[in-house]
Design a protein around this motif. Structure first.
Motif, PDB file in Angstrom:
ATOM      1  N   GLN A   1       0.841  -1.200   0.000  1.00 15.60           N
ATOM      2  CA  GLN A   1       0.000   0.000   0.000  1.00 15.60           C
ATOM      3  C   GLN A   1       0.874   1.247   0.000  1.00 15.60           C
ATOM      4  O   GLN A   1       1.963   1.254   0.551  1.00 15.60           O
TER       5      GLN A   1
ATOM      6  N   LEU B   1       1.856  -5.856  -9.570  1.00 13.31           N
ATOM      7  CA  LEU B   1       2.139  -4.585  -8.904  1.00 13.31           C
ATOM      8  C   LEU B   1       3.259  -3.827  -9.598  1.00 13.31           C
ATOM      9  O   LEU B   1       3.230  -2.597  -9.686  1.00 13.31           O
TER      10      LEU B   1
ATOM     11  N   TRP C   1       1.081 -11.992  -8.383  1.00 15.67           N
ATOM     12  CA  TRP C   1       0.652 -10.807  -7.620  1.00 15.67           C
ATOM     13  C   TRP C   1       1.743  -9.737  -7.682  1.00 15.67           C
ATOM     14  O   TRP C   1       1.475  -8.573  -7.984  1.00 15.67           O
TER      15      TRP C   1
ATOM     16  N   SER D   1      -3.165  -3.372  -2.157  1.00 13.75           N
ATOM     17  CA  SER D   1      -3.433  -4.687  -2.729  1.00 13.75           C
ATOM     18  C   SER D   1      -2.990  -5.755  -1.733  1.00 13.75           C
ATOM     19  O   SER D   1      -1.880  -5.683  -1.199  1.00 13.75           O
TER      20      SER D   1
END
Length: 155
Positions: free
Chosen positions: A59, A131, A127, A114
């Motif tokens: 974040q 990002l 993942w 996320s």
């Protein structure tokens, strides 16, 4: 069978990953810290069998924690702690907080978060890749934070 680490070792494990490179903590750029955090995220800890008991959070945003606004990237690992009956009691979060100071280009990134959960059947590498293809990553991945802080809290 793979030995799972105690959650009490989490902060030390993250600090060890940060220190494992050839550069001192003061010389790390965002990407160095991110790669260390991902190595930490791959380690298996002894957590409850509850869904979402072990999660990673990426974040960022501009916040005024110490009265002056600063762009902050917070990489967090969250563990669920259960009571003696196996019910949720609280969470323990291990943070790796990167602060960059105030800059209009960073502030323009807005805020984002996320989650990834190790037991959800998703792939950690996918993942992470998702990002790093974000436009914000292009802005921050080579930046040197003004402060890197590792700490643990109960929430």
């Amino acid at each position: 069978m793979t030995r799972r680490l105690s959650m009490d070792q989490a902060v030390g494990m993250l600090e060890g990953e940060l220190a494992s490179g050839l550069r001192s903590l003061d010389d790390l750029v965002t990407e160095d810290v991110w790669l260390a955090f991902l190595r930490f995220g791959r380690k298996s800890f002894d957590v409850s069998g509850a869904p979402d008991a072990d999660g990673l959070l990426f974040q960022y945003g501009t916040y005024a924690f110490d009265s002056l606004p600063a762009f902050t990237l917070d990489l967090t690992r969250q563990f669920e702690i259960s009571d003696s009956d196996g019910d949720h009691d609280h969470y323990v979060q291990v943070h790796c907080e990167l602060r960059y100071g105030f800059a209009p280009a960073l502030e323009a990134l807005g805020s984002f978060d996320s989650w990834f959960f190790n037991d959800a059947g998703d792939d950690l590498e996918e993942w992470a890749q998702g990002l790093t293809v974000r436009a914000a990553w292009t802005t921050i991945h080579r930046l040197k934070p003004t402060e890197i802080r590792v700490y643990q809290e109960q929430v």
